[in-house]
Motif scaffolding. Structure first.
Motif, PDB file in Angstrom:
ATOM      1  N   HIS A  20       0.839  -1.199   0.000  1.00 19.38           N
ATOM      2  CA  HIS A  20       0.000   0.000   0.000  1.00 19.38           C
ATOM      3  C   HIS A  20       0.875   1.250   0.000  1.00 19.38           C
ATOM      4  O   HIS A  20       2.010   1.237   0.498  1.00 19.38           O
ATOM      5  N   TYR A  22       0.953   3.631   1.844  1.00 24.38           N
ATOM      6  CA  TYR A  22       1.336   4.117   3.175  1.00 24.38           C
ATOM      7  C   TYR A  22       2.466   3.301   3.805  1.00 24.38           C
ATOM      8  O   TYR A  22       2.861   3.559   4.941  1.00 24.38           O
ATOM      9  N   SER A  37      -5.989   1.030  -2.157  1.00 27.82           N
ATOM     10  CA  SER A  37      -6.633  -0.257  -1.876  1.00 27.82           C
ATOM     11  C   SER A  37      -7.428  -0.775  -3.069  1.00 27.82           C
ATOM     12  O   SER A  37      -7.532  -1.985  -3.261  1.00 27.82           O
ATOM     13  N   MET A  60      -7.179  -5.355   3.947  1.00 23.91           N
ATOM     14  CA  MET A  60      -6.718  -5.360   2.550  1.00 23.91           C
ATOM     15  C   MET A  60      -6.279  -6.773   2.145  1.00 23.91           C
ATOM     16  O   MET A  60      -6.567  -7.240   1.039  1.00 23.91           O
ATOM     17  N   HIS A 194      -7.031  13.986   1.995  1.00 21.92           N
ATOM     18  CA  HIS A 194      -7.788  12.743   1.786  1.00 21.92           C
ATOM     19  C   HIS A 194      -9.232  12.980   2.248  1.00 21.92           C
ATOM     20  O   HIS A 194      -9.456  13.732   3.207  1.00 21.92           O
ATOM     21  N   GLU A 196     -10.970  11.316   4.092  1.00 18.29           N
ATOM     22  CA  GLU A 196     -11.183  10.927   5.494  1.00 18.29           C
ATOM     23  C   GLU A 196     -10.862  12.086   6.445  1.00 18.29           C
ATOM     24  O   GLU A 196     -11.041  11.957   7.659  1.00 18.29           O
ATOM     25  N   SER A 210      -8.347  10.604  -3.140  1.00 20.56           N
ATOM     26  CA  SER A 210      -7.779   9.357  -2.616  1.00 20.56           C
ATOM     27  C   SER A 210      -6.293   9.360  -2.956  1.00 20.56           C
ATOM     28  O   SER A 210      -5.830  10.204  -3.736  1.00 20.56           O
ATOM     29  N   THR A 211      -5.546   8.412  -2.433  1.00 22.44           N
ATOM     30  CA  THR A 211      -4.111   8.439  -2.749  1.00 22.44           C
ATOM     31  C   THR A 211      -3.881   8.161  -4.242  1.00 22.44           C
ATOM     32  O   THR A 211      -2.993   8.757  -4.849  1.00 22.44           O
ATOM     33  N   GLY A 212      -4.720   7.295  -4.830  1.00 22.31           N
ATOM     34  CA  GLY A 212      -4.608   7.068  -6.276  1.00 22.31           C
ATOM     35  C   GLY A 212      -4.910   8.365  -7.028  1.00 22.31           C
ATOM     36  O   GLY A 212      -4.230   8.721  -7.994  1.00 22.31           O
TER      37      GLY A 212
HETATM   38  C1  MLT Z   1      -7.117   3.401   0.155  1.00 16.54           C
HETATM   39  O1  MLT Z   1      -8.157   3.332  -0.480  1.00 16.54           O
HETATM   40  O2  MLT Z   1      -6.131   2.767  -0.114  1.00 16.54           O
HETATM   41  C2  MLT Z   1      -7.044   4.384   1.293  1.00 16.54           C
HETATM   42  O3  MLT Z   1      -8.262   5.002   1.501  1.00 16.54           O
HETATM   43  C3  MLT Z   1      -6.054   5.375   0.983  1.00 16.54           C
HETATM   44  C4  MLT Z   1      -6.332   5.935  -0.386  1.00 16.54           C
HETATM   45  O4  MLT Z   1      -5.910   5.324  -1.337  1.00 16.54           O
HETATM   46  O5  MLT Z   1      -6.974   6.935  -0.546  1.00 16.54           O
END
Ligand code: MLT
Length: 297
Positions: A20, A22, A37, A60, A194, A196, A210-212
């Motif tokens: 991932h 992170y 994810s 995950m 993000h 969240e 999102s990170t993507g």
């Molecule tokens: C995910 O979906 O992997 C997490 O929420 C982090 C992200 O990608 O935004």
């Protein structure tokens, strides 16, 4: 070097390493694929390798196993959990469904397998809006992240989004404040946060992604402050070496940071910790996850 040992073990066992965004830099570097994810779930589903070493957190790795049950899925550390996932129980989902019988249940993949088994469809932060828009139902029970639910409610029209539970949150993303956004703007950075993060942080940021999505939109500015787990700033720096990405120091997901290179080596040496799931629950959770993946087409 430990990296060479891992590569050798990986080859001997026909394994791939999925990590991932992170994860710590060393783990990102040894991985065959790094992503969010949703991207990792799709990679896991399509994987033909015998063994998938999943460097991330438990939900995950479970998702990977659900999507590709004939593969051996290894989570290199046992205690990599997710407090956000743990804040919603299947009983809470069933109670909410009883109160709102006409509502669809959308669960963020950051949820337990038992809760996913109660969902109509899952989503990630990358596709939450698309998932909710795809539903015929006008009322949506959305959990477990209330800030992501708020973000979705802002983006879609004609739907009532009910967060489940009312205040579910990721303790890491809750740490970012308006002061972080202001400090970033004061030094001339664009801010991406993000979904969240708290609503006031989302509203003050230049981009919510999102990170993507962060990776896909990083070309928009030269200097960024990235309000998500600090591993992502490393990842963006590797993808876009001509741009700068600041993280807020000290805001880390301890669960994501548990996996070390030693853990990855040990997983390949010993086959620990293999992800196993209850078939009946997995079948129900699979329907919700596959329905999400099918939207991609
Ligand atoms: C995910 O979906 O992997 C997490 O929420 C982090 C992200 O990608 O935004």
């Amino acid at each position: 070097m430990i990296q060479d040992e891992i590569r050798k073990l990986k080859e001997e066992q026909g394994a791939v390493i999925l990590a991932h965004n992170y994860q710590i830099p060393e783990v990102q570097e040894i991985a065959d694929f790094v992503g969010d994810s949703l991207e990792l779930a799709i990679k896991a589903k399509e994987a033909t390798a015998d063994v998938l070493v999943f460097c991330g957190v438990e939900f995950m790795a479970e998702t990977a196993k659900i999507l590709n049950p004939s593969r051996k899925v290894l989570l290199p550390v046992k205690n990599a959990g997710c407090p956000l996932a743990d804040c919603l129980t299947p009983e809470m989902v069933r109670e909410a469904k009883a109160r709102h019988p006409n509502a669809a249940v959308v669960l963020y993949v950051n949820s337990t397998i038992e809760s996913k088994a109660e969902a109509d469809i899952t989503c990630t932060s990358a596709n939450a809006v698309e998932v909710v828009e795809s539903l015929a139902e006008k009322t949506v029970l959305f959990g477990p992240d209330a800030n992501l639910a708020h973000y979705v409610a802002e983006q879609v029209s004609g739907k009532t989004i009910i967060p489940l539970p009312a205040d579910g949150h990721c303790p890491v993303h809750r740490e970012y404040t308006l002061a972080d956004v202001e400090a970033a703007h004061a030094r001339g950075d664009a801010v991406v946060c993000h979904p969240e993060c708290d609503p006031e942080v989302q509203e003050a940021s230049d981009l919510v992604a999102s990170t993507g999505g962060m990776a896909r939109q990083a070309h928009l500015h030269q200097n960024w402050t990235v309000l998500t787990e600090e591993g992502m700033a490393y990842r963006l720096g590797r993808l876009f070496p001509d741009r700068t990405f600041h993280a807020v120091e000290g805001v880390v997901c301890e669960d994501m940071k548990r996996t070390t290179l030693e853990d990855v080596r040990r997983a390949l040496e010993t086959g620990e910790y293999e992800v196993t799931i209850d078939e009946e629950i997995a079948d129900r959770a699979r329907k919700a996850i596959e329905r999400m993946i099918a939207l991609r087409g």
